[in-house]
Motif scaffolding. Sequence first.
Motif, short mmCIF file in Angstrom:
data_model
loop_
_atom_site.label_atom_id
_atom_site.label_comp_id
_atom_site.label_asym_id
_atom_site.label_seq_id
_atom_site.Cartn_x
_atom_site.Cartn_y
_atom_site.Cartn_z
N PHE A 35 -5.20 -17.38 -8.49
CA PHE A 35 -5.93 -16.62 -7.45
C PHE A 35 -7.07 -15.81 -8.04
N GLN A 36 -6.99 -15.50 -9.32
CA GLN A 36 -8.02 -14.66 -9.94
C GLN A 36 -9.40 -15.32 -9.90
N ARG A 37 -9.44 -16.64 -9.99
CA ARG A 37 -10.74 -17.30 -10.04
C ARG A 37 -11.47 -17.21 -8.71
N TYR A 38 -10.73 -16.93 -7.63
CA TYR A 38 -11.36 -16.80 -6.32
C TYR A 38 -11.67 -15.34 -5.98
N ALA A 39 -11.18 -14.42 -6.79
CA ALA A 39 -11.40 -13.00 -6.51
C ALA A 39 -12.88 -12.64 -6.64
N GLY A 40 -13.59 -13.31 -7.53
CA GLY A 40 -15.01 -13.02 -7.72
C GLY A 40 -15.92 -14.08 -7.15
N SER A 41 -15.42 -14.88 -6.22
CA SER A 41 -16.21 -16.00 -5.68
C SER A 41 -17.18 -15.58 -4.59
N GLY A 42 -17.05 -14.34 -4.09
CA GLY A 42 -17.90 -13.89 -3.00
C GLY A 42 -17.37 -14.26 -1.63
N GLN A 43 -16.26 -14.98 -1.59
CA GLN A 43 -15.65 -15.33 -0.31
C GLN A 43 -14.81 -14.17 0.21
N ASP A 44 -14.66 -14.11 1.52
CA ASP A 44 -13.84 -13.08 2.16
C ASP A 44 -12.43 -13.63 2.29
N ILE A 45 -11.57 -13.30 1.34
CA ILE A 45 -10.21 -13.82 1.28
C ILE A 45 -9.22 -12.66 1.17
N ASP A 46 -8.16 -12.73 1.96
CA ASP A 46 -7.06 -11.78 1.83
C ASP A 46 -5.91 -12.47 1.10
N ILE A 47 -5.10 -11.69 0.39
CA ILE A 47 -3.93 -12.23 -0.29
C ILE A 47 -2.69 -11.46 0.15
N TYR A 48 -1.60 -12.21 0.34
CA TYR A 48 -0.29 -11.64 0.63
C TYR A 48 0.64 -12.16 -0.45
N TRP A 49 1.04 -11.29 -1.35
CA TRP A 49 1.78 -11.69 -2.56
C TRP A 49 3.16 -11.06 -2.57
N GLY A 50 4.12 -11.80 -3.12
CA GLY A 50 5.46 -11.24 -3.28
C GLY A 50 6.17 -11.85 -4.47
N ALA A 51 6.96 -11.05 -5.15
CA ALA A 51 7.77 -11.50 -6.28
C ALA A 51 9.21 -11.09 -6.07
N TYR A 52 10.15 -11.90 -6.59
CA TYR A 52 11.59 -11.64 -6.44
C TYR A 52 11.96 -11.38 -4.98
N LEU A 53 11.37 -12.16 -4.09
CA LEU A 53 11.58 -11.95 -2.66
C LEU A 53 13.06 -12.00 -2.30
N GLY A 54 13.48 -11.08 -1.46
CA GLY A 54 14.85 -11.06 -0.99
C GLY A 54 15.85 -10.46 -1.95
N THR A 55 15.38 -9.92 -3.08
CA THR A 55 16.28 -9.32 -4.07
C THR A 55 15.97 -7.83 -4.20
N PRO A 56 16.84 -7.06 -4.85
CA PRO A 56 16.58 -5.63 -5.06
C PRO A 56 15.31 -5.38 -5.88
N ASP A 57 14.83 -6.38 -6.63
CA ASP A 57 13.64 -6.22 -7.46
C ASP A 57 12.35 -6.62 -6.74
N GLU A 58 12.43 -6.87 -5.45
CA GLU A 58 11.28 -7.37 -4.70
C GLU A 58 10.04 -6.48 -4.87
N ILE A 59 8.89 -7.14 -5.05
CA ILE A 59 7.60 -6.45 -5.17
C ILE A 59 6.63 -7.12 -4.20
N LEU A 60 5.88 -6.31 -3.47
CA LEU A 60 4.91 -6.83 -2.51
C LEU A 60 3.54 -6.20 -2.75
N ALA A 61 2.50 -6.97 -2.47
CA ALA A 61 1.13 -6.45 -2.51
C ALA A 61 0.29 -7.30 -1.57
N SER A 62 -0.66 -6.64 -0.91
CA SER A 62 -1.55 -7.38 -0.01
C SER A 62 -2.85 -6.64 0.14
N GLY A 63 -3.88 -7.39 0.58
CA GLY A 63 -5.18 -6.78 0.82
C GLY A 63 -6.29 -7.75 0.48
N PRO A 64 -7.53 -7.31 0.54
CA PRO A 64 -8.65 -8.17 0.14
C PRO A 64 -8.45 -8.65 -1.30
#
Length: 274
Positions: free
Chosen positions: A195-224
């Motif tokens: 996803f990093q290669r598209y971060a500087g592409s000039g396109q208007d893209i949002d990302i919805y990211w998650g790690a260890y989904l459904g577990t006590p260690d779950e991490i979420l991040a979202s935004g442009p």
Amino acid sequence: MRKIHVIGIGAGDPDQLTLQAVKALRSTDVFFILDKGEVKSDLVRLRRDILDAHLPRGSYRTVEARDPERDRAAGGAGYSPAVGDWRSARAGIYERLIAEELDEDGTGAFLVWGDPSLYDSTLGILEEILERGVVAFDHDVVPGISSVSSLVARHRTGLNRVARPVQITTGRRLAEGFPEGVDDVVVMLDAHQTFQRYAGSGQDIDIYWGAYLGTPDEILASGPLAETAPRIVELRAEARERKGWIMDTYLLRRHPRDRDAPGTPGTTGTPEAD
């Protein structure tokens, strides 16, 4: 004849199991579990937590075997053969477990993360075993809540937009370019954080990211994407350092006005170099 359940157990939360999955658990004599080593011992523990949540403790039998190593350095033309070799090695282990640990009229089960039909090898491996003809069994598939479903649910968003397609792909394929004609792309198996290669592409893209989904260690991040990508890189590095492994997925949502912009990755131009 032996019976095998292939049970989708969701992304890690014992509450995500369906009633059908719980019924399958209760009809199983032996659960087969592959151990991926000390670093990923959490994965074995999570499976046991799921069993303990739905079955009386001590009422079930598990049989563990060591998961074979896959050649993760293989790339390009060597990638598919390396995966094929790994799957065949797994098939040999599964075949032995079924033949040696399951009675002729017994029922065994493999607990599959998410849904068995989405980026999982279990069904293909069982078919390979049946084709070998050494051990016979019947099998069924119990669908589960995939990491994709869990991801969009946790971010309170939809998987696609009205009258628009959605594509599920891998980081390896995303590196070849943003899929044409698709603005909502779910990416799995992306060890290189493409996803990093598209971060500087000039396109208007949002990302919805998650790690260890459904577990006590779950991490979420979202935004442009341009703003959120550096934060995800940091979160991912910290989590991997802390646990020794990471399972994550994300949804890239490109806004329509940028879909056909000339010279952008995955449309009429050439993807940016690494």
